[in-house]
Write a protein that holds these residues in place. Sequence first.
Motif, PDB file in Angstrom:
ATOM      1  N   VAL A  90       0.864  -1.172   0.000  1.00 41.01           N
ATOM      2  CA  VAL A  90       0.000   0.000   0.000  1.00 41.01           C
ATOM      3  C   VAL A  90       0.905   1.228   0.000  1.00 41.01           C
ATOM      4  O   VAL A  90       1.758   1.370   0.871  1.00 41.01           O
ATOM      5  CB  VAL A  90      -0.927   0.020   1.239  1.00 41.01           C
ATOM      6  CG1 VAL A  90      -1.765   1.293   1.253  1.00 41.01           C
ATOM      7  CG2 VAL A  90      -1.803  -1.221   1.270  1.00 41.01           C
ATOM      8  N   TYR A  91       0.726   2.083  -1.001  1.00 41.98           N
ATOM      9  CA  TYR A  91       1.513   3.309  -1.104  1.00 41.98           C
ATOM     10  C   TYR A  91       0.637   4.506  -0.758  1.00 41.98           C
ATOM     11  O   TYR A  91      -0.484   4.621  -1.247  1.00 41.98           O
ATOM     12  CB  TYR A  91       2.017   3.516  -2.538  1.00 41.98           C
ATOM     13  CG  TYR A  91       3.000   2.476  -3.016  1.00 41.98           C
ATOM     14  CD1 TYR A  91       4.344   2.580  -2.696  1.00 41.98           C
ATOM     15  CD2 TYR A  91       2.587   1.408  -3.802  1.00 41.98           C
ATOM     16  CE1 TYR A  91       5.257   1.636  -3.147  1.00 41.98           C
ATOM     17  CE2 TYR A  91       3.489   0.457  -4.255  1.00 41.98           C
ATOM     18  CZ  TYR A  91       4.821   0.582  -3.922  1.00 41.98           C
ATOM     19  OH  TYR A  91       5.727  -0.345  -4.359  1.00 41.98           O
ATOM     20  N   GLY A  92       1.172   5.397   0.066  1.00 43.39           N
ATOM     21  CA  GLY A  92       0.569   6.705   0.267  1.00 43.39           C
ATOM     22  C   GLY A  92       1.319   7.651  -0.647  1.00 43.39           C
ATOM     23  O   GLY A  92       2.525   7.835  -0.497  1.00 43.39           O
ATOM     24  N   ILE A  93       0.621   8.217  -1.614  1.00 45.60           N
ATOM     25  CA  ILE A  93       1.256   9.029  -2.657  1.00 45.60           C
ATOM     26  C   ILE A  93       0.749  10.457  -2.575  1.00 45.60           C
ATOM     27  O   ILE A  93      -0.439  10.695  -2.365  1.00 45.60           O
ATOM     28  CB  ILE A  93       0.941   8.439  -4.049  1.00 45.60           C
ATOM     29  CG1 ILE A  93       1.470   7.007  -4.139  1.00 45.60           C
ATOM     30  CG2 ILE A  93       1.528   9.317  -5.159  1.00 45.60           C
ATOM     31  CD1 ILE A  93       1.025   6.261  -5.371  1.00 45.60           C
ATOM     32  N   LYS A  94       1.674  11.393  -2.759  1.00 44.55           N
ATOM     33  CA  LYS A  94       1.313  12.809  -2.711  1.00 44.55           C
ATOM     34  C   LYS A  94       1.817  13.479  -3.988  1.00 44.55           C
ATOM     35  O   LYS A  94       2.955  13.245  -4.407  1.00 44.55           O
ATOM     36  CB  LYS A  94       1.955  13.456  -1.488  1.00 44.55           C
ATOM     37  CG  LYS A  94       1.541  14.879  -1.240  1.00 44.55           C
ATOM     38  CD  LYS A  94       2.120  15.340   0.084  1.00 44.55           C
ATOM     39  CE  LYS A  94       2.056  16.823   0.226  1.00 44.55           C
ATOM     40  NZ  LYS A  94       2.775  17.283   1.401  1.00 44.55           N
ATOM     41  N   SER A  95       0.966  14.300  -4.590  1.00 45.28           N
ATOM     42  CA  SER A  95       1.386  15.041  -5.772  1.00 45.28           C
ATOM     43  C   SER A  95       1.949  16.392  -5.340  1.00 45.28           C
ATOM     44  O   SER A  95       1.691  16.853  -4.228  1.00 45.28           O
ATOM     45  CB  SER A  95       0.208  15.258  -6.726  1.00 45.28           C
ATOM     46  OG  SER A  95      -0.675  16.220  -6.186  1.00 45.28           O
ATOM     47  N   ILE A  96       2.698  17.028  -6.239  1.00 44.33           N
ATOM     48  CA  ILE A  96       3.263  18.336  -5.888  1.00 44.33           C
ATOM     49  C   ILE A  96       2.157  19.377  -5.736  1.00 44.33           C
ATOM     50  O   ILE A  96       2.362  20.397  -5.099  1.00 44.33           O
ATOM     51  CB  ILE A  96       4.340  18.808  -6.900  1.00 44.33           C
ATOM     52  CG1 ILE A  96       3.785  18.838  -8.320  1.00 44.33           C
ATOM     53  CG2 ILE A  96       5.568  17.924  -6.825  1.00 44.33           C
ATOM     54  CD1 ILE A  96       4.750  19.429  -9.339  1.00 44.33           C
ATOM     55  N   SER A  97       0.972  19.099  -6.286  1.00 49.05           N
ATOM     56  CA  SER A  97      -0.145  20.033  -6.118  1.00 49.05           C
ATOM     57  C   SER A  97      -0.886  19.796  -4.798  1.00 49.05           C
ATOM     58  O   SER A  97      -1.805  20.532  -4.470  1.00 49.05           O
ATOM     59  CB  SER A  97      -1.128  19.903  -7.285  1.00 49.05           C
ATOM     60  OG  SER A  97      -1.741  18.628  -7.272  1.00 49.05           O
ATOM     61  N   GLY A  98      -0.476  18.744  -4.066  1.00 52.64           N
ATOM     62  CA  GLY A  98      -1.066  18.501  -2.756  1.00 52.64           C
ATOM     63  C   GLY A  98      -2.102  17.391  -2.713  1.00 52.64           C
ATOM     64  O   GLY A  98      -2.612  17.073  -1.652  1.00 52.64           O
ATOM     65  N   LYS A  99      -2.427  16.800  -3.859  1.00 51.47           N
ATOM     66  CA  LYS A  99      -3.395  15.697  -3.878  1.00 51.47           C
ATOM     67  C   LYS A  99      -2.779  14.479  -3.196  1.00 51.47           C
ATOM     68  O   LYS A  99      -1.664  14.086  -3.509  1.00 51.47           O
ATOM     69  CB  LYS A  99      -3.772  15.346  -5.320  1.00 51.47           C
ATOM     70  CG  LYS A  99      -4.833  14.261  -5.427  1.00 51.47           C
ATOM     71  CD  LYS A  99      -5.103  13.875  -6.872  1.00 51.47           C
ATOM     72  CE  LYS A  99      -5.783  14.944  -7.673  1.00 51.47           C
ATOM     73  NZ  LYS A  99      -7.186  15.152  -7.314  1.00 51.47           N
TER      74      LYS A  99
END
Length: 97
Positions: free
Chosen positions: A60-69
């Motif tokens: 399970v990956y917790g992923i964050k985008s540079i836009s904050g999503k």
Amino acid sequence: MTKMYHYATVSKALDQLNEKGFTFDFNLNSDMIKKNPEKFEIVHVYRYEGDSDPGDEAVVYGIKSISGKKGVYVAGFSADSDQETAKFLFDLNIKGR
């Protein structure tokens, strides 16, 4: 430094990430990561290994985008899982690595 968590089940890990605001489903939207991998980073990793059946293994990956999503991606190791996206995630920048 990426945090490694150990929960009893994949669903427990998803519940915990959900409480931390990781609500977007990257399994349904994996093309976003494939098209712009530089815009995402993995901030949480949870590995679950089935006791008896190797087909129960998952990450399970917790992923964050540079836009904050913030969202999650669950990669399974069964034959029918999305190996292409799993490889993409493996190559994705893991924060602190």
